[in-house]
Structure formats: C-alpha cells, structure tokens
Design a protein around this motif. Sequence first.
Motif, PDB file in Angstrom:
ATOM      1  N   VAL A 177      82.460  78.834  21.865  1.00  0.00           N
ATOM      2  CA  VAL A 177      82.921  79.005  20.496  1.00  0.00           C
ATOM      3  C   VAL A 177      83.999  77.963  20.217  1.00  0.00           C
ATOM      4  CG1 VAL A 177      83.964  80.561  18.809  1.00  0.00           C
ATOM      5  CG2 VAL A 177      82.442  81.488  20.577  1.00  0.00           C
ATOM      6  N   SER A 178      83.726  77.062  19.287  1.00  0.00           N
ATOM      7  CA  SER A 178      84.692  76.018  18.926  1.00  0.00           C
ATOM      8  C   SER A 178      85.369  76.401  17.610  1.00  0.00           C
ATOM      9  CB  SER A 178      83.981  74.669  18.790  1.00  0.00           C
ATOM     10  OG  SER A 178      84.914  73.609  18.683  1.00  0.00           O
ATOM     11  N   VAL A 179      86.701  76.448  17.625  1.00  0.00           N
ATOM     12  CA  VAL A 179      87.478  76.935  16.481  1.00  0.00           C
ATOM     13  C   VAL A 179      88.086  75.750  15.726  1.00  0.00           C
ATOM     14  CG1 VAL A 179      89.372  78.420  15.745  1.00  0.00           C
ATOM     15  CG2 VAL A 179      88.011  79.028  17.766  1.00  0.00           C
ATOM     16  N   HIS A 180      87.853  75.705  14.407  1.00  0.00           N
ATOM     17  CA  HIS A 180      88.318  74.593  13.574  1.00  0.00           C
ATOM     18  C   HIS A 180      88.836  75.114  12.244  1.00  0.00           C
ATOM     19  CE1 HIS A 180      86.596  71.062  15.814  1.00  0.00           C
ATOM     20  NE2 HIS A 180      85.958  72.070  16.398  1.00  0.00           N
ATOM     21  N   ALA A 181      89.415  74.187  11.458  1.00  0.00           N
ATOM     22  CA  ALA A 181      89.759  74.439  10.060  1.00  0.00           C
ATOM     23  C   ALA A 181      89.101  73.340   9.240  1.00  0.00           C
ATOM     24  CB  ALA A 181      91.274  74.427   9.864  1.00  0.00           C
ATOM     25  N   ASN A 182      88.445  73.711   8.174  1.00  0.00           N
ATOM     26  CA  ASN A 182      87.692  72.752   7.374  1.00  0.00           C
ATOM     27  C   ASN A 182      88.613  71.942   6.460  1.00  0.00           C
ATOM     28  OD1 ASN A 182      85.368  71.479   6.542  1.00  0.00           O
ATOM     29  ND2 ASN A 182      84.253  73.389   6.184  1.00  0.00           N
ATOM     30  N   LEU A 185      80.212  76.571  16.126  1.00  0.00           N
ATOM     31  CA  LEU A 185      81.458  75.975  15.647  1.00  0.00           C
ATOM     32  C   LEU A 185      81.876  76.745  14.406  1.00  0.00           C
ATOM     33  CD1 LEU A 185      82.422  72.254  15.466  1.00  0.00           C
ATOM     34  CD2 LEU A 185      82.756  73.701  13.450  1.00  0.00           C
ATOM     35  N   VAL A 186      83.085  77.284  14.429  1.00  0.00           N
ATOM     36  CA  VAL A 186      83.584  78.131  13.348  1.00  0.00           C
ATOM     37  C   VAL A 186      84.618  77.371  12.531  1.00  0.00           C
ATOM     38  CG1 VAL A 186      84.693  80.305  12.749  1.00  0.00           C
ATOM     39  CG2 VAL A 186      83.203  80.187  14.767  1.00  0.00           C
ATOM     40  N   GLU A 187      84.314  77.145  11.264  1.00  0.00           N
ATOM     41  CA  GLU A 187      85.280  76.578  10.320  1.00  0.00           C
ATOM     42  C   GLU A 187      85.962  77.764   9.646  1.00  0.00           C
ATOM     43  OE1 GLU A 187      86.080  73.573  10.172  1.00  0.00           O
ATOM     44  OE2 GLU A 187      84.371  72.201  10.427  1.00  0.00           O
ATOM     45  N   THR A 188      87.130  78.131  10.145  1.00  0.00           N
ATOM     46  CA  THR A 188      87.767  79.378   9.718  1.00  0.00           C
ATOM     47  C   THR A 188      88.133  79.384   8.239  1.00  0.00           C
ATOM     48  OG1 THR A 188      89.854  78.444  10.519  1.00  0.00           O
ATOM     49  CG2 THR A 188      88.655  79.951  11.999  1.00  0.00           C
ATOM     50  N   ALA A 189      88.707  78.270   7.743  1.00  0.00           N
ATOM     51  CA  ALA A 189      89.108  78.169   6.337  1.00  0.00           C
ATOM     52  C   ALA A 189      89.433  76.710   6.035  1.00  0.00           C
ATOM     53  CB  ALA A 189      90.320  79.061   6.059  1.00  0.00           C
TER      54      ALA A 189
END
Length: 395
Positions: A228-233, A338-342
């Motif tokens: 799980v890759s955590v990012h911000a868009n 890959l999760v673009e949290t916000a």
Amino acid sequence: MSACRMVVWLLVSLWSGVVAAAELRDVRLWASPDGTRVVFDLSGAAHHNVFALQNPDRIVVDLEQVDPAGVRVANAATGKGLVQRVRSAARGDTGVRVVLDLTQPVDPRSFALAPNDQYGHRVVLDLDRPVATQLPSTPGPLPSPQMTLDDKPVIVAVDAGHGGEDPGARGRSGVYEKDVAMAMARRLARMIDAEPGMRAVLTRDGDYYLGLRQRVEIARKHQADLFVSVHANAFRDPKLRGSAVYVLSNRGATSEHARWLAQRENAADLVGGIEIADKDGDLASVLIDLSQSATMEASFDVGSRILKSMGQVNTLQKSAVQQAGFMVLKAPDIPSVLVETAFITNSEEERMLRDEKHQERFARSMLAGIKGYFASYRPQQQIVRGELQQVSYRE
C-alpha cells in the motif's frame, strides 16, 4: 591579431570564465538505513570528480568551475548518517574540494541532475553501505523462513510516498507531501500491528530518498502479502479535490512482464515459490502472466474496498478504482495499490492532511479496506504435520 584586439579577447575570456563559474548554494545530507545521500545545490552546471581514501575512510568530491567562495557553504554543513564531518577547501581559483569524513567504508555513486520545478543544478552523491553491512530497512525480525503451525502473519508493506530529496507536492501553507504521507503511513502501520495476525513493514521510516524499485524490493524481501503506497494528490486547479485509489494499468503490467522475462535469471521466485530461472522463455512467460493476472485481480479487490471505506471520510475523486503505470505497483506477485488520500493543492483538503485527527481517519479507512480483503483472501500458510513434516497448503 593586433595588440588591442588581443587585450580585448583576453578580457572577454577572463570575464566569460568568471561568469561560467557556478555558485555552491547549499550542501544537504539525507540519511537512510542503507546509506547517506549528499546533494550539492549549484547555480549552474559543473563538472565533478569523486574518489575514496582510506586510513581514515573519507570521500573526496572535486567540484570544477565552481566559485571558491562555496567553501563557506560546504564547511557549514553538518554530518549525518555515514558522514561524520564535512570540510572543504578552494582548489585554485576555479573549484572547490569537499572532503566527507566517514564512519565506515562506503560504495560511492555520483551523478549530475539538471534543474526541475523544485531545484536548480545539482550534483548528487550516494554513499551506500557495503552489502554485507547494510542495516534492515525497518526494525524488527524478518518473517521466519521456517515452516510454522499455521500462524503465519499477514504482512502489509506500507509505503510512504516520496522522501528526502524528493518532497513530492507542496501545499499553499508550505506542507510537503512526503511529510503527510509519512505521518499517515506510520499511523496505518501502528494500526496494522495492533491487529491479531497482521504485521506492517514500512518501506521507509524517516525523511530520506528511496528509489521506486527499492520500495518494491523491500516488500518482496519481507514476503509482503500486500503493498500500500500512501500519497497526497496535486493539481494546478486548486478546486480539484477528492480521494482516489490506483492499481497497475495493463500497459504497465505488459512492460513489467517483459522486464521480468528478460531478467528471469535474477528472479528468485514468483507467487507460490515457483522458480523461473530454469524455465524456458515460453513457460517463464506463462508463469509471469498467471502471477500478474492473479495479482492485478487481487489489487482491484483490495483497492475497491479501500476506496469504498475512504468514501466515508472524504469526497471521492472518482467512484471506481483507477489504473496507471506507477512503478511502485509493478510487483508481479504482490497485490499493490496506491492511495491518493486528498489534494494537497486544495486548501480545505490540505488542512485535513495536516490535521492529526483526519490523518487518523484516513489511516483507519485504509485499514478497514485491508481487513475486509484479508477476511476473504487469507494468504496461503505452510503447515507442518507430524514427525514426517509433510507440507500442505490451505486458504
């Protein structure tokens, strides 16, 4: 050529040489478990030369066509990681010599980088620990390679996007994507560790640069069941908002399929422990394709669960899982999302990303999707039966 013209030509040449000299503007150091990165920020392009010395161990970096005044900048730098001390001296009128006193021998690699949106010209020096002395990427023991009595934990690799020299996107308040991604990744890892039968592995646990393939390699090294890759868009339109989840695109899978096939001599195994180094090209290709197909199907499953759960915390950018060729999603044997949290470029969502309570909510929503997936698809576990130690598998 007349004497007058000769004088003019010499003056122009000298003036050009002064103009061509770059300024050393900063020396930045980033420490990671496996080494230290040293970045020389310059006002213009400059040649460099790197060599190692022993007794004591040190690395020498000669920066050519650099204003000697840069010595003051280099001497102000503080040692970090494998670098105990930074010192420098002028090299005549056209260069700076920087000496890095080390804590141990290293394998140095250097390269120059052209300007981008965030930085100007740079010379980058990576100081890697020799393979035999590299530290584990994360604290704690690795999963035991020995067979156990069906109590194998679920291993989730949690990847905090960007880091160190790569800050990612930047919000209007000055917050960097790498920092909010690290904060949420740590929260998610703690939540996973608190779940019975689950364990988290952070690909990075600090502010340092980590290559994209290195992140995947760390996950495979720890025998991860999920990545799980955590990012911000981010986007140029500050009104754009919403959470999103990505899995690998078919095009990205095809390119990685070809890479694995070309390098199968170096590929230890695929899903289920099937070795491919000794298989012919056609059979190896089929095995990789089967592995990737199963992995992408699983990625869609867990991605959909995470997206649905995140919809209870934030607006969704799109209601369905999206596909892209992100490098970190290309492990052919590990379901990856890959999760673009916000959107860090949206003022309201930037405040959410900076807020600890919202970071907690984002992490918990990701956990809910992960738990839902593993409730339906537990990884296979090896079971030892009796004194003959026969091995069977179960879901």
